[in-house]
Write an enzyme that holds these catalytic residues in place. Structure first.
Site, mmCIF file in Angstrom:
data_model
loop_
_atom_site.group_PDB
_atom_site.id
_atom_site.type_symbol
_atom_site.label_atom_id
_atom_site.label_comp_id
_atom_site.label_asym_id
_atom_site.label_seq_id
_atom_site.Cartn_x
_atom_site.Cartn_y
_atom_site.Cartn_z
ATOM 1 N N HIS A 151 27.179 17.459 -16.586
ATOM 2 C CA HIS A 151 26.506 17.112 -15.325
ATOM 3 C C HIS A 151 27.284 17.632 -14.130
ATOM 4 C CE1 HIS A 151 23.577 14.788 -17.417
ATOM 5 N NE2 HIS A 151 24.523 14.155 -18.070
ATOM 6 N N ARG A 187 2.729 16.334 -4.894
ATOM 7 C CA ARG A 187 4.175 16.164 -4.737
ATOM 8 C C ARG A 187 4.676 16.703 -3.385
ATOM 9 N NH1 ARG A 187 6.903 18.888 -9.528
ATOM 10 N NH2 ARG A 187 5.114 20.274 -9.296
ATOM 11 N N GLU A 197 17.218 27.271 -27.347
ATOM 12 C CA GLU A 197 16.018 26.595 -26.814
ATOM 13 C C GLU A 197 15.364 27.322 -25.643
ATOM 14 O OE1 GLU A 197 16.542 22.315 -26.319
ATOM 15 O OE2 GLU A 197 18.021 22.237 -27.922
ATOM 16 N N GLU A 241 17.101 3.446 -24.311
ATOM 17 C CA GLU A 241 16.363 3.044 -23.109
ATOM 18 C C GLU A 241 15.029 2.391 -23.425
ATOM 19 O OE1 GLU A 241 16.132 6.948 -21.192
ATOM 20 O OE2 GLU A 241 13.971 6.798 -21.372
ATOM 21 N N GLU A 294 27.572 11.177 -25.338
ATOM 22 C CA GLU A 294 28.152 11.529 -24.041
ATOM 23 C C GLU A 294 29.335 10.616 -23.746
ATOM 24 O OE1 GLU A 294 25.407 12.095 -20.777
ATOM 25 O OE2 GLU A 294 26.752 10.989 -19.479
ATOM 26 N N ASP A 314 17.298 14.981 -31.937
ATOM 27 C CA ASP A 314 17.768 14.311 -30.718
ATOM 28 C C ASP A 314 17.049 12.988 -30.491
ATOM 29 O OD1 ASP A 314 19.485 16.406 -30.038
ATOM 30 O OD2 ASP A 314 17.877 17.526 -29.054
ATOM 31 N N ILE A 358 25.048 21.255 -28.017
ATOM 32 C CA ILE A 358 24.000 20.256 -28.252
ATOM 33 C C ILE A 358 22.611 20.879 -28.360
ATOM 34 C CG2 ILE A 358 23.062 18.053 -27.398
ATOM 35 C CD1 ILE A 358 26.000 18.018 -28.394
HETATM 36 N N1 GLN Z 1 18.840 19.482 -27.588
HETATM 37 C C1 GLN Z 1 18.621 19.084 -26.234
HETATM 38 C C2 GLN Z 1 19.304 20.064 -25.299
HETATM 39 O O1 GLN Z 1 20.316 20.530 -25.619
HETATM 40 C C3 GLN Z 1 19.126 17.687 -25.966
HETATM 41 C C4 GLN Z 1 18.828 17.227 -24.563
HETATM 42 C C5 GLN Z 1 19.044 15.744 -24.314
HETATM 43 O O2 GLN Z 1 19.690 15.060 -25.068
HETATM 44 N N2 GLN Z 1 18.530 15.211 -23.252
HETATM 45 O O3 GLN Z 1 18.829 20.345 -24.227
HETATM 46 ZN ZN ZN Z 2 21.921 14.602 -24.168
#
Ligand code: GLN
Ligand code: ZN
Length: 773
Positions: free
Chosen positions: A702, A16, A492, A613, A673, A607, A439
């Site tokens: 974001h 990379r 997490e 996609e 979102e 999730d 989330i």
């Molecule tokens: N549970 C994940 C987080 O909060 C969800 C991330 C995602 O949807 N890309 O990071």
């Molecule tokens: Zn997300």
């Protein structure tokens, strides 16, 4: 001569290097000279590698500092006015790619929109056309890279994104016109470019038209014909290789084969059936490029089977009318398997990365040219490895197979409908109106990353690392209680990545050290490899959920990644249908869900950000995909009691065309979102009268911007215009791992305040005044 060739190569370098050079340059730690020198030396080594592997034609101009669609836009003078104030050259190039941040007096400039490159995990920058777009040639890049290659003695073939695909990939301001309407203005620029390349000494040029593997209108095929007639004239005695990939040409095949180009490349991995018709339609003197080596995956090619196909084509056309190539650019495969020291020999023997794939191409070309004997050793070695793979006990688990075979329709459905479940869920887990939650992830700060790195390097003992993570988790739980969130998450902190974490805890997955593929710009991903039957070794998340729940009386959400997303973000085995692999993962997640429920976790989120996609490129194939993916989610989630609340989460989601499948997931709560689109995305849910609960994001994660109370209330107001208050949850757009605590704390505090204020107002107003009519 059967020509061994390639359509494009990874740009990043074996370690990379490009990523690192770009990021140093952006951080102003190095100057443009250093970046450009790195780029130049990467091109040189990639070309030499390909030539030395025996390719008779080597792509050039496939390199990009950021994105080849952006390069194509600049090559034909497509630059939206807002970038006019940015200095020309690299500054402007990166401004278009990444935007310019607002700073003091200087206002910011928004980057070009970014979106997925067909069904890959690569993202390109969307060209923005004016209604009266004019095009102007800037041939500097293709000419310079061709000259560079030529000076090195490389048999280089410039690669261009074709004009039809280029236009179709862009968007136009004027709603009354379609980008493709611009073709008459664009073609002269391509004609001039072809003349310049020919004058520079190119005897071949590769023009990519990947859009041909998607659903195109008949009128597009007429345009294609008109365009290529002119391009062929302009090319004169320079040969055009028209490259199609990512799928079968379908009904477009006859039109493509009629084009006055010297050669057509076909993706025979995704569309093996199209060769037969192509061979029949190919004009005398025209050549076919056979995409026999999978450019989208990391498995070794079955060389004997591929050779059968190549020999058959050679017999009909003559060996000198054949090119042998990967199915598509090798942009989508990692660089080189050689450096992987942690994969065991057996598994490694089944794999081929970019470099190995080109070796396969060379073997196949030699095989058709000089007969099988000339490559007998390579064929035998390949055969032994693949036979070994097929029969390896490591990939077949009788238990997993049995379990998959015994899945019943009942296992795909909750016991009772949502309306019944809701009552049980509220009894078990009382929640206020407009419940607030997040989330899943909380900021992955430097100290979290550092601790993980130390632990992986053996510098931090497991018990030390564990204590560190527990401390972080406890802090996060405490803070969530303080700020007043209703449904908490553990944060997490123990997870490196939402797919990798699960892969590491499942049988059938392997991980590489350097298997990076470009996602966008300098960002690369390292997808896990699913090589065998998937099974859970034991609980994967239960300890963390249990620990976090033990710290609070409020409900703690269990947090899982769904089977479709795990599938979608991995390299998937190619020896069984994707559906089967996906369902194996679903069964593992189902067991995890059951264990979480058993451990007293009453709210479980699964999730699925990658569900949409994964949609196939052709519309006709959507229904089938949606059927097995929706069922995979249901298989993973439906094993719980009514009182257990299942959440799902999706980001970047446009739901309009798949809303019925989203509803069919039958999650009790979905978070999506929506904040950036100002709730526009909710339209689909409103029209459909989405029956279950829904948390449209009210905090754009974001952006470093902290939402204001008014802003959040405005968004919630918009949501309440189409949803009933009983349906509405209050949450951010997505996980918070990329944000800083300094942003997250005030943002979530605002979110809670807004929810409370609104709750108060709703309590005052009589029920019949609430929500949509
Ligand atoms: N549970 C994940 C987080 O909060 C969800 C991330 C995602 O949807 N890309 O990071
Ligand atoms: Zn997300």
């Amino acid at each position: 001569m059967a020509i061994a060739t390639n359509l494009g190569f990874s740009r990043m370098g074996p370690h990379r290097e490009l990523k690192k050079a770009l990021e140093r340059f952006w951080a102003k730690k190095s100057d443009a000279g250093v970046l450009l020198a790195t780029a130049c030396s990467l091109r040189e080594s990639h070309w030499k590698l390909q030539r030395d592997l025996g390719l008779a034609q080597v792509p050039c101009n496939d390199f990009s500092l950021y994105d080849h669609v952006l390069d194509a836009a600049l090559m034909v003078g497509v630059r939206p006015g807002r970038f006019g104030g940015v200095a020309e050259g690299l500054d402007r190039y990166f401004a278009m790619a990444r935007g310019v941040a607002h700073e003091g007096e200087r206002s910011g400039v928004a980057a070009l929109e970014m979106t997925k490159w067909f069904d890959t995990n690569y993202h390109y920058l969307v060209p923005e056309f004016e209604a009266d777009q004019e095009f102007r040639l800037d041939a500097a890049k293709p000419l310079a890279e061709f000259a560079e290659a030529k000076a090195l003695g490389i048999p280089a073939r410039p690669v261009l994104l074709g004009p039809v695909s280029f236009l179709l990939l862009g968007k136009i301001k004027d709603a009354g016109r379609k980008p493709l309407d611009l073709w008459p203005a664009l073609v002269p620029v391509y004609e001039e470019l072809l003349r310049r390349l020919r004058a520079a000494g190119a005897d071949w040029v590769q023009i990519d038209e990947p859009c041909l593997a998607t659903d195109v209108e008949p009128s597009t095929l007429a345009t294609l014909e008109a365009v290529y007639k002119r391009l062929a004239d302009a090319a004169g005695n320079m040969n055009i290789l028209l490259a199609t990939y990512f799928g079968d040409l379908g009904q477009a095949l006859p039109a493509v084969m009629r084009l006055p180009v010297r050669a057509v490349h076909l993706d025979l991995v995704r569309g093996p059936g199209q060769l037969r018709e192509a061979v029949e339609l190919v004009a005398p003197g025209q050549m076919l490029s056979l995409g026999l080596v999978d450019g989208r995956n990391i498995w070794r090619t079955d060389l004997l089977a591929a050779l059968d196909v190549a020999e058959d084509a050679a017999e009909r056309l003559g060996v000198d009318r054949i090119l042998i190539a990967p199915s598509c650019s090798l942009l989508h495969t990692p660089y080189d398997l050689e450096g992987e020291s942690k994969l065991d020999g057996e598994l490694k023997g089944w794999l081929a990365f970019g470099r190995q794939k080109l070796e396969e191409v060379a073997i196949l070309a030699r095989g058709v040219e000089h007969g099988r004997d000339s490559v007998a050793d390579a064929l035998e070695e390949n055969r032994v490895a693949l036979t070994g793979r097929r029969s390896s006990p490591r990939i077949h688990s009788a238990q997993v197979r049995r379990r998959l075979a015994s899945v019943t329709p009942e296992m795909l459905a909750r016991e009772n409908p949502y309306s019944t479940r809701r009552v049980d869920q509220r009894a078990k887990t009382p929640l206020p109106l407009l419940p607030t939650t997040t989330i899943g992830s909380f900021p992955q700060t430097d100290d979290v990353r550092k601790a993980r790195a130390s632990f992986k390097a053996g510098k931090l003992r497991p018990d030390e690392y564990d204590a560190f993570l527990k401390e972080r988790t406890a802090e996060a739980v405490r803070w969530q209680e303080e700020v007043g969130l209703d449904v908490l998450v553990h944060g997490e902190f123990e997870r490196n990545d939402m797919v990798e974490y699960f892969g590491e805890n499942l049988d059938g997955f392997a991980f590489t050290e350097n298997g990076w593929v470009q996602s966008y710009g300098s960002r690369c991903v390292k997808p896990p490899i699913i090589f065998g039957d998937v099974a859970r070794r034991g609980p994967m998340t239960v300890e963390w959920a249990r620990y976090a729940q033990s710290l609070t009386a409020r409900p703690m959400k269990g947090m899982l990644t769904g089977p479709v997303t795990i599938l979608q973000w991995s390299f998937v085995r190619d020896d069984q249908p994707r559906r089967e692999t996906c369902w194996q993962i679903a069964l593992a997640i189902r067991d995890e869900v059951a264990d979480l429920e058993e451990a007293g976790i009453a709210v479980i989120q699964i999730d699925e950000p990658a569900l949409r996609e994964g949609l196939p490129l052709r519309r006709d194939d959507w229904a089938e995909y949606l059927r097995w993916t929706v069922d995979a989610f249901r298989l993973a989630s439906a094993g719980v009691r009514d009182e257990t609340q299942i959440h799902t989460h999706m980001c970047y989601c446009e739901f309009n065309d798949i809303i019925d499948s989203i509803a069919a997931l039958d999650a009790d709560v979905i978070s999506i979102e929506t904040s950036r689109s100002q709730m526009e995305l909710l339209g689909a849910f409103a029209e459909f009268r989405y029956p279950n609960e829904i948390g449209p994001g009210v905090y754009d994660i974001h952006s470093p911007q902290i939402p204001t109370r008014e802003g959040v209330e405005l968004l919630l107001g918009k949501a309440l215009a189409v949803l009933s208050p009983e349906q509405l949850w209050v949450n951010p757009d997505c996980g918070l791992k990329t944000r800083k605590w300094e942003e997250v704390k005030p943002a979530l505090a605002t979110l809670v305040e807004a929810a409370r204020a609104l709750r108060g107002r709703l309590a005052e107003s009589p029920a019949r005044d609430r929500g949509p009519a």
